[in-house]
Design a protein around this motif. Sequence first.
Motif, PDB file in Angstrom:
ATOM      1  N   GLY A 215       0.819  -1.202   0.000  1.00 22.31           N
ATOM      2  CA  GLY A 215       0.000   0.000   0.000  1.00 22.31           C
ATOM      3  C   GLY A 215       0.850   1.247   0.000  1.00 22.31           C
ATOM      4  O   GLY A 215       2.023   1.223   0.399  1.00 22.31           O
ATOM      5  N   MET A 216       0.253   2.349  -0.451  1.00 17.64           N
ATOM      6  CA  MET A 216       0.994   3.610  -0.473  1.00 17.64           C
ATOM      7  C   MET A 216       0.054   4.787  -0.221  1.00 17.64           C
ATOM      8  O   MET A 216      -1.154   4.721  -0.437  1.00 17.64           O
ATOM      9  CB  MET A 216       1.688   3.809  -1.820  1.00 17.64           C
ATOM     10  N   HIS A 217       0.642   5.860   0.236  1.00 16.07           N
ATOM     11  CA  HIS A 217      -0.015   7.161   0.356  1.00 16.07           C
ATOM     12  C   HIS A 217       0.997   8.187  -0.110  1.00 16.07           C
ATOM     13  O   HIS A 217       2.203   8.027   0.109  1.00 16.07           O
ATOM     14  CB  HIS A 217      -0.412   7.431   1.811  1.00 16.07           C
ATOM     15  N   PHE A 218       0.534   9.255  -0.754  1.00 19.43           N
ATOM     16  CA  PHE A 218       1.488  10.289  -1.149  1.00 19.43           C
ATOM     17  C   PHE A 218       0.871  11.668  -0.950  1.00 19.43           C
ATOM     18  O   PHE A 218      -0.348  11.845  -0.862  1.00 19.43           O
ATOM     19  CB  PHE A 218       1.909  10.115  -2.608  1.00 19.43           C
ATOM     20  N   CYS A 219       1.755  12.638  -0.840  1.00 19.34           N
ATOM     21  CA  CYS A 219       1.330  14.032  -0.804  1.00 19.34           C
ATOM     22  C   CYS A 219       2.380  14.877  -1.512  1.00 19.34           C
ATOM     23  O   CYS A 219       3.535  14.464  -1.670  1.00 19.34           O
ATOM     24  CB  CYS A 219       1.100  14.525   0.621  1.00 19.34           C
ATOM     25  N   VAL A 220       1.960  16.066  -1.964  1.00 22.11           N
ATOM     26  CA  VAL A 220       2.838  16.954  -2.728  1.00 22.11           C
ATOM     27  C   VAL A 220       2.898  18.289  -2.015  1.00 22.11           C
ATOM     28  O   VAL A 220       1.869  18.829  -1.579  1.00 22.11           O
ATOM     29  CB  VAL A 220       2.311  17.144  -4.160  1.00 22.11           C
ATOM     30  N   THR A 221       4.108  18.848  -1.881  1.00 23.84           N
ATOM     31  CA  THR A 221       4.267  20.138  -1.215  1.00 23.84           C
ATOM     32  C   THR A 221       5.092  21.086  -2.074  1.00 23.84           C
ATOM     33  O   THR A 221       5.951  20.669  -2.857  1.00 23.84           O
ATOM     34  CB  THR A 221       4.978  19.982   0.145  1.00 23.84           C
ATOM     35  N   GLN A 222       4.799  22.359  -1.923  1.00 25.71           N
ATOM     36  CA  GLN A 222       5.614  23.452  -2.456  1.00 25.71           C
ATOM     37  C   GLN A 222       5.748  24.506  -1.370  1.00 25.71           C
ATOM     38  O   GLN A 222       4.775  24.801  -0.670  1.00 25.71           O
ATOM     39  CB  GLN A 222       4.987  24.065  -3.717  1.00 25.71           C
ATOM     40  N   ARG A 223       6.962  25.013  -1.213  1.00 29.18           N
ATOM     41  CA  ARG A 223       7.245  26.015  -0.176  1.00 29.18           C
ATOM     42  C   ARG A 223       6.776  25.544   1.207  1.00 29.18           C
ATOM     43  O   ARG A 223       6.295  26.325   2.022  1.00 29.18           O
ATOM     44  CB  ARG A 223       6.594  27.358  -0.543  1.00 29.18           C
ATOM     45  N   LEU A 246       0.577  19.601 -11.850  1.00 25.00           N
ATOM     46  CA  LEU A 246       0.625  20.911 -11.225  1.00 25.00           C
ATOM     47  C   LEU A 246       1.605  21.788 -11.984  1.00 25.00           C
ATOM     48  O   LEU A 246       2.554  21.302 -12.613  1.00 25.00           O
ATOM     49  CB  LEU A 246       1.042  20.815  -9.761  1.00 25.00           C
ATOM     50  N   ALA A 247       1.338  23.088 -11.926  1.00 29.38           N
ATOM     51  CA  ALA A 247       2.232  24.051 -12.564  1.00 29.38           C
ATOM     52  C   ALA A 247       3.481  24.226 -11.708  1.00 29.38           C
ATOM     53  O   ALA A 247       3.391  24.294 -10.480  1.00 29.38           O
ATOM     54  CB  ALA A 247       1.510  25.381 -12.745  1.00 29.38           C
ATOM     55  N   VAL A 248       4.618  24.292 -12.364  1.00 30.79           N
ATOM     56  CA  VAL A 248       5.883  24.501 -11.654  1.00 30.79           C
ATOM     57  C   VAL A 248       6.619  25.666 -12.293  1.00 30.79           C
ATOM     58  O   VAL A 248       6.488  25.928 -13.500  1.00 30.79           O
ATOM     59  CB  VAL A 248       6.768  23.236 -11.675  1.00 30.79           C
ATOM     60  N   LYS A 249       7.388  26.358 -11.459  1.00 33.16           N
ATOM     61  CA  LYS A 249       8.145  27.517 -11.922  1.00 33.16           C
ATOM     62  C   LYS A 249       9.639  27.236 -11.830  1.00 33.16           C
ATOM     63  O   LYS A 249      10.086  26.426 -11.010  1.00 33.16           O
ATOM     64  CB  LYS A 249       7.803  28.733 -11.061  1.00 33.16           C
ATOM     65  N   ALA A 250      10.383  27.928 -12.655  1.00 34.08           N
ATOM     66  CA  ALA A 250      11.833  27.770 -12.646  1.00 34.08           C
ATOM     67  C   ALA A 250      12.385  28.039 -11.249  1.00 34.08           C
ATOM     68  O   ALA A 250      11.984  29.004 -10.589  1.00 34.08           O
ATOM     69  CB  ALA A 250      12.472  28.718 -13.664  1.00 34.08           C
ATOM     70  N   ASN A 251      13.262  27.150 -10.807  1.00 30.40           N
ATOM     71  CA  ASN A 251      13.969  27.248  -9.520  1.00 30.40           C
ATOM     72  C   ASN A 251      13.049  27.108  -8.303  1.00 30.40           C
ATOM     73  O   ASN A 251      13.456  27.424  -7.183  1.00 30.40           O
ATOM     74  CB  ASN A 251      14.752  28.558  -9.427  1.00 30.40           C
ATOM     75  N   GLU A 252      11.834  26.618  -8.520  1.00 29.23           N
ATOM     76  CA  GLU A 252      10.929  26.371  -7.402  1.00 29.23           C
ATOM     77  C   GLU A 252      10.822  24.864  -7.184  1.00 29.23           C
ATOM     78  O   GLU A 252      10.494  24.109  -8.092  1.00 29.23           O
ATOM     79  CB  GLU A 252       9.545  26.956  -7.683  1.00 29.23           C
ATOM     80  N   GLU A 253      11.075  24.421  -5.937  1.00 28.79           N
ATOM     81  CA  GLU A 253      11.111  23.002  -5.615  1.00 28.79           C
ATOM     82  C   GLU A 253       9.720  22.460  -5.328  1.00 28.79           C
ATOM     83  O   GLU A 253       8.924  23.094  -4.629  1.00 28.79           O
ATOM     84  CB  GLU A 253      12.012  22.777  -4.396  1.00 28.79           C
ATOM     85  N   THR A 254       9.433  21.287  -5.869  1.00 27.98           N
ATOM     86  CA  THR A 254       8.228  20.534  -5.543  1.00 27.98           C
ATOM     87  C   THR A 254       8.666  19.223  -4.911  1.00 27.98           C
ATOM     88  O   THR A 254       9.527  18.519  -5.454  1.00 27.98           O
ATOM     89  CB  THR A 254       7.389  20.243  -6.797  1.00 27.98           C
ATOM     90  N   VAL A 255       8.096  18.900  -3.750  1.00 30.05           N
ATOM     91  CA  VAL A 255       8.502  17.696  -3.031  1.00 30.05           C
ATOM     92  C   VAL A 255       7.331  16.721  -2.960  1.00 30.05           C
ATOM     93  O   VAL A 255       6.222  17.103  -2.550  1.00 30.05           O
ATOM     94  CB  VAL A 255       8.998  18.016  -1.609  1.00 30.05           C
ATOM     95  N   ILE A 256       7.597  15.486  -3.354  1.00 33.78           N
ATOM     96  CA  ILE A 256       6.605  14.404  -3.244  1.00 33.78           C
ATOM     97  C   ILE A 256       7.046  13.502  -2.101  1.00 33.78           C
ATOM     98  O   ILE A 256       8.197  13.048  -2.066  1.00 33.78           O
ATOM     99  CB  ILE A 256       6.520  13.587  -4.549  1.00 33.78           C
ATOM    100  N   TYR A 257       6.156  13.235  -1.160  1.00 36.16           N
ATOM    101  CA  TYR A 257       6.405  12.274  -0.084  1.00 36.16           C
ATOM    102  C   TYR A 257       5.573  11.028  -0.365  1.00 36.16           C
ATOM    103  O   TYR A 257       4.361  11.118  -0.570  1.00 36.16           O
ATOM    104  CB  TYR A 257       6.020  12.852   1.274  1.00 36.16           C
ATOM    105  N   LYS A 258       6.259   9.900  -0.373  1.00 35.65           N
ATOM    106  CA  LYS A 258       5.562   8.644  -0.625  1.00 35.65           C
ATOM    107  C   LYS A 258       5.794   7.711   0.559  1.00 35.65           C
ATOM    108  O   LYS A 258       6.939   7.424   0.922  1.00 35.65           O
ATOM    109  CB  LYS A 258       6.071   7.994  -1.914  1.00 35.65           C
ATOM    110  N   TYR A 259       4.708   7.253   1.162  1.00 39.53           N
ATOM    111  CA  TYR A 259       4.750   6.334   2.290  1.00 39.53           C
ATOM    112  C   TYR A 259       4.234   4.974   1.808  1.00 39.53           C
ATOM    113  O   TYR A 259       3.208   4.906   1.125  1.00 39.53           O
ATOM    114  CB  TYR A 259       3.865   6.834   3.424  1.00 39.53           C
ATOM    115  N   ALA A 260       4.934   3.901   2.166  1.00 36.59           N
ATOM    116  CA  ALA A 260       4.539   2.590   1.653  1.00 36.59           C
ATOM    117  C   ALA A 260       4.687   1.526   2.721  1.00 36.59           C
ATOM    118  O   ALA A 260       5.477   1.656   3.664  1.00 36.59           O
ATOM    119  CB  ALA A 260       5.379   2.223   0.431  1.00 36.59           C
TER     120      ALA A 260
END
Length: 777
Positions: A215-223, A246-260
């Motif tokens: 099983g897995m769960h995920f979430c996405v964060t910015q800033r 999702l829209a992303v901008k130059a030099n802006e980090e998007t983090v995905i957390y995946k729990y399994a």
Amino acid sequence: MKQYIKADEWKIIEEGFVPSYNKISESIFSVGNGRMGQRGNFEETYTGETLQGNYIAGVYYPDKTRVGWWKNGYPEYFAKVLNAANWIGIRVQIDGEELDLHTCTVESFRRELNMQEGYLQRSFTATLPSGKQVAVTSTRFCSIVDDETGVISYSVTPLNFSGLLTITPFIDGDIKNQDSNYDEKFWDEISRDVHPSGAFITLRTKKTGFDVCSGMHFCVTQRGEQLDLPTEAITKEKFVGISCSLAVKANEETVIYKYAANLSSENHPREQLLSACEMQVNAIVAKGFDMMLQEQKEAWAAKWAESDIVIDGDVSAQQAIRFNIFQLNQTYTGEDARLNIGPKGFTGEKYGGSTYWDTEAYCVPFYLATADARVTKQLLLYRYNQLGKAIENAEKLGFNKGAALYPMVTINGEECHNEWEITFEEIHRNGAIAYAIYNYIRYTDDKSYMADYGLEVLIGIARFWNQRVNWSEARKQYVMLGVTGPNEYENNVNNNWYTNMLACWCMDYAIQSVQFVRESAPDKFRTLTHKLQFNDAEEIGKWQHIIDNMYLPVDEERGIFLQQDGFLDKEQILVKDLPADQRPINQKWSWDRILRSCFIKQADVLQGIFFFEENYDLDTIRRNFDFYEPRTVHESSLSPCVHAVLAAKLGDERRAYEFYLRTARLDLNDYNNDTEDGLHITSMAGTWMSIVHGFAGMRVQNDRLIFNPFIPGKWKAFSFNIAFRSAIINVQINKEGVHLINRSAKAVNITIEGKEYLLNAHTKLDIKTEKVNVEVV
């Protein structure tokens, strides 16, 4: 030999991406927690050469081995630990273009295994075919606190563009083993379930019927803020995923957390497997990545406090020993007596992931000294619980009356090795089981184990040897025909010295143990003799007659134990005289040529001397070492460590260190060109022995810890902790002498270079030449 891993005391570092090394690195950068393990594969798509590998402890498949020349007694199957569902996958698309390092230009790349804190981190910058450039950092680990789970932090940063990022975390159960015949797949889908932020799939193994729910769960964060994104379920046969954009901008980090989580029906009721998996995933999501990582660091700190070896002055040696200790602690924790240690652990599929005699001969000493005694006891109970199967295995070969032959290879107690000369002939494995009992009791002083479990195993093993020998009228002695010793480059030999000697020792130890239990636990002894229908007077009499009259081949002229009858009939060529282009011989020569040669795969006679060195004087050890080592090609990963310990015993510091380096960096430097198949987990315990039993000269004799140390020339000092009979002893060895700290409330008897000392509770002992200082700490 390859040398692309950077030197570091606590980290394994790869800088720059070399696709031809990728499968090697996937093995080296494996992570695990005793319940599950994951090779160092990429989370994102990779269409280059790879061995995708995720393994769940205890889950296997009985691959068919019956062939046209099948004979009675031959195993019905070869057990394979199965490649399980890929839980790490995160597909990444940028404006519809796939992130794939096989098709991208990789500008920078770093893969780092942090052994001190127990996690794998990878970072790279890549340019897609469209010219878009991204930076990615991923961190993942298999939790040793929540040992059915793993977690990933995966960040994506556009460097020269703004656009649309599409991510699809998934679990893919449509996988197969690398060695599958005709691309056979071993899993059937039972159920799948997908909701906006999580997905679950339950698979069942064919034939064996193990269920695993992933099983897995995920979430996405910015800033630092979690995003609420619309998602789309992706489902197909044996596959569940969730996609969002999702829209992303130059030099802006998007983090995905995946729990399994990966839960097996071995540990949970089948009908509750899905709900249990959902609860486990929810529990780790509630903790969050940062808390899980902190717990991981703290848990690893506790493991290192028990098992670390510190080397001052040699970064390469320090890195190597920590890598070996790290992988051993990732592979086996002692939490479950049904589990054992496969030669590749959770890092690859070779050898089927099953249990060999490696555990008893090589791994037991490591766990005895670096963990609670309960951990080693679980390894012994694994064999005790399979005694019934060992008796069945012997019966298949024609033995009776409770004779037990433990399997050469097993996962459930049944023999499942698919080479006849090993299955029928390499019977010395029985002796390793008995030796592990002896070693455990000698080390821990847990004498109750003998009455509760050990004696029953020893009687079964002694009964086997009693039936396996035969009386030779020509010699007027007992002989052992048609065996394979530890040197697997000779099959079907007569009177292998190691096997004959070990059989005698096993029967002698069984006799001593019978007498001990009869006197110390008479009620248990009566119960056991009734259960086993054991006539001690009659059976012990026969065992003793065999011991007294066993033929043990020797060469009187050379003063050596002869590996087996006829060994000196072979052409005696030394390894140093072999052309380099002929090695390794197992890859260059035909099997017929190998069998006719004098070359030795691994310690054979020397394995027996290694086990029982207190029975032989230094001259005897030296004569045998000097004869057999030059004929040994060391093409088993288990070979260098035995030679390192014996070389140290003989004061041959140069060769002891050379053998140590060979075993310590076997996988890091890919010495044998086979690391891509997985790491050599069981031989890693031999690396630990090379230092503690070799350089420190540690032994246990007559209820005492004994040290006869030396320091390799490049080292300034080395230190380690030893758990011994409820005491924790810190041992520091430097140019001035030996420094001991008793960190426990129990006094310990210690001998150093022949002189006896009492190391009292919570005291320090400094030994310099003829001076001893004792200081309370």
